[in-house]
Write an enzyme that holds these catalytic residues in place. Structure first.
Site, PDB file in Angstrom:
ATOM      1  N   LYS A  80     -75.753  64.191  26.640  1.00 56.97           N
ATOM      2  CA  LYS A  80     -75.836  64.942  27.902  1.00 56.97           C
ATOM      3  C   LYS A  80     -77.253  65.484  28.050  1.00 56.97           C
ATOM      4  CE  LYS A  80     -73.799  68.828  30.394  1.00 56.97           C
ATOM      5  NZ  LYS A  80     -72.549  69.479  30.786  1.00 56.97           N
TER       6      LYS A  80
ATOM      7  N   GLU B  84     -75.922  67.918  23.870  1.00 58.48           N
ATOM      8  CA  GLU B  84     -76.679  68.347  25.047  1.00 58.48           C
ATOM      9  C   GLU B  84     -77.998  69.027  24.688  1.00 58.48           C
ATOM     10  OE1 GLU B  84     -74.705  71.208  27.600  1.00 58.48           O
ATOM     11  OE2 GLU B  84     -76.187  70.978  29.179  1.00 58.48           O
TER      12      GLU B  84
HETATM   13  P1  13P Z   1     -75.338  72.450  34.966  1.00 57.16           P
HETATM   14  O1  13P Z   1     -74.903  71.105  35.499  1.00 57.16           O
HETATM   15  O2  13P Z   1     -75.072  73.578  35.890  1.00 57.16           O
HETATM   16  O3  13P Z   1     -76.743  72.405  34.423  1.00 57.16           O
HETATM   17  O4  13P Z   1     -74.427  72.746  33.716  1.00 57.16           O
HETATM   18  C1  13P Z   1     -74.193  71.771  32.801  1.00 57.16           C
HETATM   19  C2  13P Z   1     -73.787  72.378  31.537  1.00 57.16           C
HETATM   20  O5  13P Z   1     -72.753  72.088  31.002  1.00 57.16           O
HETATM   21  C3  13P Z   1     -74.696  73.354  30.930  1.00 57.16           C
HETATM   22  O6  13P Z   1     -74.377  73.505  29.589  1.00 57.16           O
END
Ligand code: 13P
Length: 340
Positions: A219, A177
């Site tokens: 992600k 991510e």
């Molecule tokens: P949000 O969808 O609230 O941005 O959170 C996703 C997430 O896992 C942040 O690390």
């Protein structure tokens, strides 16, 4: 490491029209969201809230995997049933957030580096033994005057790649991510440029660290104008800019891309994901799915506000958002769904 097992798990996470539910807020983040709504910031309140989520009837029909936090993966329902058992019973794959948070970066004012590599190998082994099948690590990239710097992008990309390699060695699918933040006045175009540079760097590092692309999930953020940019973008413009950026930077071997919501409203997050699938699904090498926290949870949290008697209504709101995003995966989400 069994590459085939990793590939199978990664594919299952993005199969069909399901997606991920992130419920891995760290204790400080969860407490902050509770405080805003006057909910007590206690371990018991966090446990009760997470029980509400994992016991939502029908959740497994639209959610393939949930991302838990260290406190949560060890918790139980009030009746003593471990959350992990409830999740397995719902047909949902458990995952775990393993980064230790983004900290101020030395020498790079206004930028952050995500920590948590020390001792990660042992923590991953413990989580795998408990039953987790995938993990998550979040890097944050701020956009502003003179930032992001190459130093910030490279350090975060390398940490993501080292985390991903360790995950695969432990038999866990890494959810990688790199989040380009929405805060700021920057334009959609600037977000696209930064996101492309970040993703190119991340995939270069993933290659260097010998990460099996078939056994991971990306992600990313959607490509969006900054929150305070005077020129906001139409849903289709966001869809086009996001897919263009991903096509340039994400190898076709990656089975799925599951977006974070990043502070978008729940309705916009669904509409934008939907537009991407309507316009491009048939031509894309990877699945376009969701891994939302706020865009699935926030309406439910605002209904619950810590009250036992609000649990059913909150669960309905949670399921509604999960279903909207499931429809968006098929390109069948419509604003009319919000009024039913
Ligand atoms: P949000 O969808 O609230 O941005 O959170 C996703 C997430 O896992 C942040 O690390």
């Amino acid at each position: 490491m069994n590459a085939q097992d990793l590939t199978n798990t990664a594919r299952m996470l993005v199969a069909g029209d399901k997606g991920l539910l992130a419920m891995d807020e760290s204790t400080p983040t969860c407490n902050k969201r509770f405080a805003r709504l006057g909910i007590p910031q206690t371990e018991e309140a966090r446990r009760a809230y997470r029980e509400l989520i994992v016991t939502t009837p029908g959740l497994g029909e639209c959610i393939s995997g949930v991302i838990l936090y260290d406190e949560t993966i060890r918790q139980r329902k009030k009746d003593g049933t471990p959350f992990l058992k409830v999740i397995a019973h719902a047909g949902i794959i458990p995952g775990i957030k393993v980064d230790a948070g983004a900290k101020e970066m030395a020498g790079q004012p206004g930028e952050k580096i995500t920590e948590g590599l020390d001792g990660l190998c042992d923590r991953l082994a413990e989580y795998a033994q408990m039953g987790a099948r995938f993990a998550k690590w979040r890097a944050v990239i701020a956009v502003g005057d003179g930032i992001p710097s190459r130093g910030c992008i490279e350090a975060n990309a390398q940490a993501l790649a080292r985390y991903a390699a360790l995950c695969q060695e432990a038999g866990l699918v890494p959810v990688v991510e790199p989040e380009v933040l929405m805060d700021g006045e920057h334009t959609l175009e600037r977000c696209g440029e930064v996101t492309e540079e970040v993703l190119r760097t991340v995939f270069s590092e993933l290659h260097t660290q010998r990460v099996v692309l078939e056994g991971m999930i990306l992600k990313p953020n959607m490509v969006l104008p900054g929150l305070t940019c005077p020129k906001q973008a139409a849903v289709n413009e966001v869809a086009d800019a996001t897919v263009r950026c991903l096509l340039r930077a994400v190898p076709a071997a990656v089975p799925g891309i599951a977006f974070l919501s990043g502070g978008q409203s729940p309705e916009l997050a669904s509409a934008r994901l939907n537009a991407m699938n309507v316009r491009f699904q048939a031509r894309l090498p990877w699945a376009l799915a969701f891994s939302f926290a706020r865009a699935i949870q926030q309406p439910a949290l605002e209904i619950w506000v810590g009250e036992e008697t609000h649990v059913l209504a909150a669960q309905q709101a949670l399921l509604h958002r999960a279903r909207c995003n499931q429809a968006a995966r098929r390109g069948e989400y419509a604003a009319a769904m919000e009024r039913t």
